[in-house]
Design a protein around this motif. Sequence first.
Motif, PDB file in Angstrom:
ATOM      1  N   GLY A 150      38.699  33.736  34.613  1.00 22.96           N
ATOM      2  CA  GLY A 150      37.314  34.315  34.370  1.00 22.96           C
ATOM      3  C   GLY A 150      37.598  35.793  33.759  1.00 22.96           C
ATOM      4  O   GLY A 150      38.515  36.419  33.609  1.00 22.96           O
ATOM      5  N   THR A 151      36.334  36.253  33.268  1.00 24.47           N
ATOM      6  CA  THR A 151      36.153  37.336  32.668  1.00 24.47           C
ATOM      7  C   THR A 151      34.953  38.211  33.199  1.00 24.47           C
ATOM      8  O   THR A 151      34.338  37.658  34.387  1.00 24.47           O
ATOM      9  N   GLY A 152      35.141  39.520  33.425  1.00 24.06           N
ATOM     10  CA  GLY A 152      34.203  40.431  34.007  1.00 24.06           C
ATOM     11  C   GLY A 152      34.057  41.613  33.205  1.00 24.06           C
ATOM     12  O   GLY A 152      34.532  41.687  32.145  1.00 24.06           O
ATOM     13  N   PHE A 153      33.630  42.858  33.804  1.00 26.65           N
ATOM     14  CA  PHE A 153      33.399  44.013  33.126  1.00 26.65           C
ATOM     15  C   PHE A 153      33.365  45.179  34.308  1.00 26.65           C
ATOM     16  O   PHE A 153      33.261  44.919  35.306  1.00 26.65           O
ATOM     17  N   ASP A 194      30.304  52.736  26.529  1.00 25.24           N
ATOM     18  CA  ASP A 194      30.427  51.455  26.756  1.00 25.24           C
ATOM     19  C   ASP A 194      31.311  50.877  27.861  1.00 25.24           C
ATOM     20  O   ASP A 194      32.106  51.763  28.307  1.00 25.24           O
ATOM     21  N   GLU A 195      30.745  49.637  28.265  1.00 29.77           N
ATOM     22  CA  GLU A 195      31.342  49.091  29.232  1.00 29.77           C
ATOM     23  C   GLU A 195      32.982  48.556  28.736  1.00 29.77           C
ATOM     24  O   GLU A 195      32.977  48.444  27.599  1.00 29.77           O
ATOM     25  N   SER A 196      33.937  48.429  29.811  1.00 29.22           N
ATOM     26  CA  SER A 196      35.130  47.643  29.546  1.00 29.22           C
ATOM     27  C   SER A 196      35.155  46.299  30.091  1.00 29.22           C
ATOM     28  O   SER A 196      34.664  45.953  31.121  1.00 29.22           O
ATOM     29  N   GLU A 197      35.840  45.339  29.198  1.00 33.28           N
ATOM     30  CA  GLU A 197      35.783  44.093  29.792  1.00 33.28           C
ATOM     31  C   GLU A 197      37.254  43.710  30.226  1.00 33.28           C
ATOM     32  O   GLU A 197      38.264  44.370  29.769  1.00 33.28           O
ATOM     33  N   PHE A 198      37.223  42.638  31.366  1.00 34.48           N
ATOM     34  CA  PHE A 198      38.554  42.364  31.777  1.00 34.48           C
ATOM     35  C   PHE A 198      38.760  40.911  32.035  1.00 34.48           C
ATOM     36  O   PHE A 198      37.788  40.130  31.907  1.00 34.48           O
ATOM     37  N   THR A 199      40.092  40.419  31.751  1.00 37.01           N
ATOM     38  CA  THR A 199      40.139  39.083  32.047  1.00 37.01           C
ATOM     39  C   THR A 199      41.040  38.924  33.308  1.00 37.01           C
ATOM     40  O   THR A 199      42.039  39.557  33.408  1.00 37.01           O
TER      41      THR A 199
END
Length: 240
Positions: free
Chosen positions: A28-31, A46-51
């Motif tokens: 999944g992905t998130g932020f 800005d937000e950072s995204e993670f997997t």
Amino acid sequence: MRDYDIWTYNSGLIFTFLQNYSIYANIGTGFQLPKNEGKYAATAPDESEFTQWEIGFKASPIEQIILRYAYFQSKNTDEITGSLSGSTWSYSHQGESRRNGHEIEVNLIPYEGLQLFGAYTYQEATYEEGTNADKWVPAVPENILKLGAEYVFPFGTAVRCWYNNVGRWYTNSSNTASYGGYEGVDLKLSHCFAEKWTAAFDVKNLLDESYSEYVTSSSGNNIYSGSNGRYFQLTLKYVF
């Protein structure tokens, strides 16, 4: 006020290759947003995204034992860190980071009415690039241990007790400050006195320990978000 527009997804599968034996996986992905009130400011970064993904194995070789093991990993595209100066928070991006680790969980039912459970997590969390490359990401403990027991009496009253031990973590990105972690014990009594009614009495922080579940750092000094001392909670639940 800052307006974020973020898409995330999650998926998973379970494959049972023998009765009571299965392999599972999910991705999944998130932020990540800035901590505290800074996330609401129009000038917020800005937000950072993670997997993140996980693969695990679950087995119940006999009816009284359930075992689970999992390996997990998460990558953040641009970790956000914050520092407090007076009453003002400032934020910066620290580059890519990675978290990975192992989880082990055991549930035992030695006889009817009694359940014993335990879980242990070991994890690593480091910056992959930037000025803090190879240093530990703040607020991520290396070890987490959970132990507990529950007994349900024949007349329906349940007693549940569990112990949490969260290990040491760094409180800043440069790893010059840290917090030793904490431990705590909780107790719960519950009773289903009618078909849809359950009453419960909780004692949180049974041993009245002084600790902080979250600690950050400013100018090399730790800032503590202290947790409650021993306190009591009474709940009444009705299931529609």
